[in-house]
Write a protein that holds these residues in place. Structure first.
Motif: not given
Length: 447
Positions: A66, A69-70, A99, A398, A402-403
């Motif tokens: 999480d 991603e954030n 990113r 990942v 992308d997870v």
């Protein structure tokens, strides 16, 4: 996923500032030197387990995913960095488009680990990987410490359920993370509603001594609680005289009373007396819940007591004496240019003082004996020996940013129970000792 689901205040837009400033200063210098885009491999591991612990427990992996991603540098974050002169404009421009686009491998959440186990491997450019160091370590170090304590407590408790109730003994955000880690480690419920809301952990709760003291008589408090919550509620019986309270509780609720809670005194002695009294009053199905600063040793000492459940707070959320796992995040391999086809070169810290590390991108496998019980943690570089190829521990978390490995929280909880059962029996001993299995290293041979 929004910030509320991460356990963050709603006014925190990202996890990007859950970091140390030196990561940004390294980024700025690497961008200027032209080395920031070199392909790199970082690994998370610990050089030793906390004193006396026989194994560690990987927890917090889902929260790490999480956080990655954030991890975004939004306008407010960039404004803060600019106004405080933390990095230059070139670096701010780079951060604005950040990113994570690399790969992350790791031990699946709930798995056990040992000294040297590469519990997480982060691969990508130096720039994008180095920024994640602090947030990854802060999550894994905290959550794995809590999960290890929870595992020891659940092992000591056997089939008796454990209630996590430490929210009032730690920071409000770490309380949510602790409840999650405790669930992975074997606890069954939590008193923390935020943990229930964010992670779906079953929640429980009845009343405290204040509720009894509010009323003119203990009987009035019990009656009010039973009227509101039903006969299956749990009544707290140690505000005044335990024996009198138990008698009153059964008179008010009848033999259908769900449980009584004992929060003080000699729990072993009191539990036996309460059980005898409940049986004599016809409340044979009424359960006994004990609390009061329990740890794994206290729980083990109550194994012969007629106790049905344990509530644990302070000792759990502080890791039962070991609030961190001392995990580190180290660069172990990197390319010599930004060319994506450039081969990786092993690198490692070689200074004295016990903080050396082993270079190279590593795999890990667990070797079993002829009975299928773990006998060694094998960590190596290069090809995996044929006999271990089916026992590799790292899984892809990942891929290309992308997870790919989200899972319900019950999955790592069940995984941990299975992993612990696969260890030698001495793993569950509470006496001090070395890791229950050794770590063996297999190095790739050159030439």
């Amino acid at each position: 996923m929004n910030t509320a689901e991460l356990g963050l205040p709603v006014d925190v837009p990202s996890t990007a500032l859950f970091t140390d400033q030196y990561e940004l200063t390294m980024l700025q210098a690497a961008l200027r030197a032209g080395t920031a885009e070199r392909r790199s491999v970082f690994e998370v591991f610990t050089r030793r387990l906390p004193e006396g612990r026989r194994y560690g427990v990987v927890a917090g992996t889902g929260r790490v995913l999480d956080a990655v991603e954030n991890f975004r540098f939004d306008p407010d974050v960039l404004r803060f960095l600019r106004e405080h002169g933390i990095v230059d404009e070139q670096t701010l421009t780079w951060l604005a488009g950040y990113r994570f686009s690399g790969d992350i491998w790791g031990y699946p959440e709930g798995e056990v680990y040992f000294p040297g186990s590469p519990v997480m491997r982060v691969e990508g450019s130096f720039a994008e990987c180095v920024l994640l160091e602090t947030v990854v370590l802060s999550i894994l170090n905290h959550d794995s410490a809590i999960a290890a304590a929870a595992s020891r407590m659940s092992s000591a408790a056997g089939d008796r359920p454990l209630i996590e109730m430490g929210a009032r003994r730690t920071h409000e955000l770490s309380a949510v993370a602790a409840a999650r880690a405790a669930y992975v480690g074997g606890f069954t419920t939590t008193s923390d509603l935020a943990a229930g809301f964010r992670y779906g952990i079953p929640t429980v709760g009845t009343s405290a001594h204040a509720f009894t003291l509010l009323h003119d008589r203990e009987r009035d408090a019990f009656q009010a609680q039973v009227n509101s919550l039903g006969r299956n509620t749990t009544l707290l019986v140690d505000t005044y005289d335990v024996a009198e309270a138990v008698r009153t509780a059964v008179e008010v609720a009848g033999p259908e009373l769900g449980a009584v809670r004992i929060d003080s005194g000699d729990l072993l002695l009191v539990a036996h007396r309460v059980r005898q009294q409940l049986d004599e009053l016809g409340a044979r199905a009424t359960k006994i819940v004990v609390t009061s600063d329990l740890d794994e040793y206290a729980i083990a000492s109550l194994a012969a007591a007629p106790v049905d459940a344990y509530g644990v707070g302070t000792q759990l959320v502080t890791g039962s004496g070991h609030p961190t796992c001392s995990m580190v995040y180290k660069l172990v391999a990197r390319a010599e240019s930004a060319d994506p086809k450039e081969p990786l070169v092993p690198v490692a810290k070689k200074s004295t003082g016990g903080k050396t590390s082993i270079g190279g991108r590593k795999w890990a496998a667990r070797r079993l004996d002829e009975d299928g019980v773990a006998e060694a943690e094998v960590v190596g570089t290069g090809p995996v020996p044929g006999g271990l190829s089916g026992r590799q521990l790292l899984v892809e978390l990942v891929k290309g940013g992308d997870v790919v490995a989200r899972e319900p929280l019950d999955v790592p909880r069940d995984r941990h129970i299975a992993a612990r059962a696969n260890l030698p029996l001495s793993a569950t001993q509470l006496s001090r000792g070395e890791p229950v299995i050794p770590t063996e290293y297999v190095h790739e041979r050159s030439g």
